[in-house]
Design a protein around this motif. Sequence first.
Motif, PDB file in Angstrom:
ATOM      1  N   VAL A 127      46.764   4.927  19.697  1.00 14.68           N
ATOM      2  CA  VAL A 127      47.708   4.009  20.348  1.00 14.68           C
ATOM      3  C   VAL A 127      49.030   4.726  20.650  1.00 14.68           C
ATOM      4  CG1 VAL A 127      49.167   1.975  19.894  1.00 14.68           C
ATOM      5  CG2 VAL A 127      46.687   1.863  19.534  1.00 14.68           C
ATOM      6  N   GLN A 128      49.487   5.541  19.704  1.00 11.03           N
ATOM      7  CA  GLN A 128      50.774   6.222  19.917  1.00 11.03           C
ATOM      8  C   GLN A 128      50.599   7.693  20.294  1.00 11.03           C
ATOM      9  OE1 GLN A 128      55.235   6.217  18.014  1.00 11.03           O
ATOM     10  NE2 GLN A 128      53.748   4.840  17.242  1.00 11.03           N
ATOM     11  N   GLY A 144      48.316  -2.728  21.190  1.00  8.32           N
ATOM     12  CA  GLY A 144      47.692  -1.788  20.266  1.00  8.32           C
ATOM     13  C   GLY A 144      46.916  -2.477  19.160  1.00  8.32           C
ATOM     14  N   THR A 145      47.525  -3.504  18.602  1.00 11.71           N
ATOM     15  CA  THR A 145      46.868  -4.160  17.471  1.00 11.71           C
ATOM     16  C   THR A 145      45.559  -4.829  17.905  1.00 11.71           C
ATOM     17  OG1 THR A 145      47.333  -5.461  15.495  1.00 11.71           O
ATOM     18  CG2 THR A 145      48.031  -6.435  17.552  1.00 11.71           C
ATOM     19  N   LYS A 178      50.093   1.512  24.358  1.00 12.80           N
ATOM     20  CA  LYS A 178      51.414   2.070  24.687  1.00 12.80           C
ATOM     21  C   LYS A 178      51.491   2.743  26.071  1.00 12.80           C
ATOM     22  CE  LYS A 178      53.069   2.321  19.969  1.00 12.80           C
ATOM     23  NZ  LYS A 178      54.203   1.441  19.771  1.00 12.80           N
ATOM     24  N   ASP A 237      42.805   6.216  15.994  1.00 12.13           N
ATOM     25  CA  ASP A 237      43.825   5.322  16.540  1.00 12.13           C
ATOM     26  C   ASP A 237      44.819   6.168  17.334  1.00 12.13           C
ATOM     27  OD1 ASP A 237      45.788   3.578  17.201  1.00 12.13           O
ATOM     28  OD2 ASP A 237      45.991   2.671  15.221  1.00 12.13           O
ATOM     29  N   TYR A 250      49.899   3.199  10.147  1.00 11.80           N
ATOM     30  CA  TYR A 250      50.346   2.011  10.877  1.00 11.80           C
ATOM     31  C   TYR A 250      49.341   1.713  11.980  1.00 11.80           C
ATOM     32  CZ  TYR A 250      53.023  -1.631  12.995  1.00 11.80           C
ATOM     33  OH  TYR A 250      53.403  -2.866  13.469  1.00 11.80           O
ATOM     34  N   HIS A 251      48.717   0.522  11.890  1.00 11.24           N
ATOM     35  CA  HIS A 251      47.721   0.149  12.894  1.00 11.24           C
ATOM     36  C   HIS A 251      48.041  -1.180  13.565  1.00 11.24           C
ATOM     37  CE1 HIS A 251      45.188   3.514  11.810  1.00 11.24           C
ATOM     38  NE2 HIS A 251      45.205   3.155  10.545  1.00 11.24           N
ATOM     39  N   GLU A 272      44.988   7.903  12.259  1.00  6.82           N
ATOM     40  CA  GLU A 272      45.833   8.389  13.353  1.00  6.82           C
ATOM     41  C   GLU A 272      45.840   9.923  13.308  1.00  6.82           C
ATOM     42  OE1 GLU A 272      49.746   5.876  12.928  1.00  6.82           O
ATOM     43  OE2 GLU A 272      48.603   5.882  11.077  1.00  6.82           O
TER      44      GLU A 272
END
Length: 425
Positions: free
Chosen positions: A235-236, A122-123, A262, A233, A149-150, A200
């Motif tokens: 990612v999650q 993700g990062t 993820k 973002d 959170y990234h 996010e």
Amino acid sequence: MIARSGDIQPSLFDDVYASYKDFVNPPLARFMKLAGAPVEMRASGCRIWDEAGRSYLDFCGGYGVFTLGHMHPVVVDAVRAQLETMALSSRVFFNEKMGALAAALAKLAPGNLQITFFSNSGTEAVEAALKLARLSTKRTKIVSTQNAYHGKTMGSLTATGRDVFKDSFEPLIPQFEHVVFGDLEALDRALLDAAAFIVEPVQCEGGVIIPPDGYLRGVRDLCDAHGALLIADEVQTGLGRTGYVWGVDYESVVPDIMTVAKGLSGGVVPIGATISKLDVWMRAFGKSPLMHTSTFGGNPLACSAGLAAIKVLRDENLVQRSRMLGDYLLAKARELQAKVPDVIEHARGRGLVVGIELTSEGYGGVIIPECLKLGMTAAYTLNQQKVIRLEPPLIVTQEEIDEAMDIFAQGVTKAKEKLGRLAVR
Ligand SMILES: Cc1ncc(COP(=O)(O)O)c(C=O)c1O
């Protein structure tokens, strides 16, 4: 560890603990032992088995990795078949699986997002997005949100909104500004001459914070008005987690750049992806295709996993399932909250990411280990230790939710017995 004859044989747990303590991360090893973490031996569907053969319902879900559950057979078969022919790319020849996954993502992504850069986490997906935005706009300022959170590499960390992870690494990257999540007026002020706003759709690690309705639309309008790019973002939140294919689908917003990781690997091989509009990408890299690269990014194993995962997501109707079962899980969490308002302050969520906010951080220190003892994983959110996230695979059943919430309720009872009434903190 080598045992001499006559010595008591160390258990597998002792061996693994010793290796963590001596060679991985000594304080984390101690913390995990205190919390009662066993050794993971195998996993399937929503369950993990430990070294003693005990099974655990996985409601932590690898912080959102296991959207398809553990070891989904379709993904495992695809990866196994790929392993028979070629695991990693030569980087010199065309890689069929990378092309196919990029095309599949262009189809699945919102609007006209088209070009995918592949990485391994993700990062890395976020780093690529930040570089792409700066080069594409020829601007340098990036706006992010407080409590975001990234990730923890330097660019992502600078975008992250929690000082405890950042302070020791100052000076970080210049020209980042953080605004309150959900505040459009603050964003309007911050976006002046900005390259991009990264956000996010739901702040999962921030404590499952859901923005007010209309926020994402407003964000899109403000980015357009300022000529700044919108980086979502995902990612999650991506790939069904929130009950929509993408978190931004909740408000039908099309970002300029989107980061994914993820769940994209189907929980089998690490992967990261940065998807962008063609014109955005061409302005940045049209004349310099090797400006940002990754040796392992887009490898055939990860891309085979990604292709299979997208197929499973569709074939098993997992997005709809996430919405329905997410509603069920949230209703159960709210029922429990109503019974123990002295321990649980609030329950909120979207799809199958549910946050249970405690009245005091201290309760989590009993609830989480107790859940583990009774056969269920749960974890704090990274930026907010007052919130326990429940993030099971999207294949979870209603019966498994009932079982998990029963265990969670026992954890709450234990916390009350042990700690009594804690000061609200
Ligand atoms: C929204 C978001 N972005 C980025 C990351 C970083 O991903 P990774 O840990 O794979 O680097 C995470 C991890 O939790 C995340 O939730």
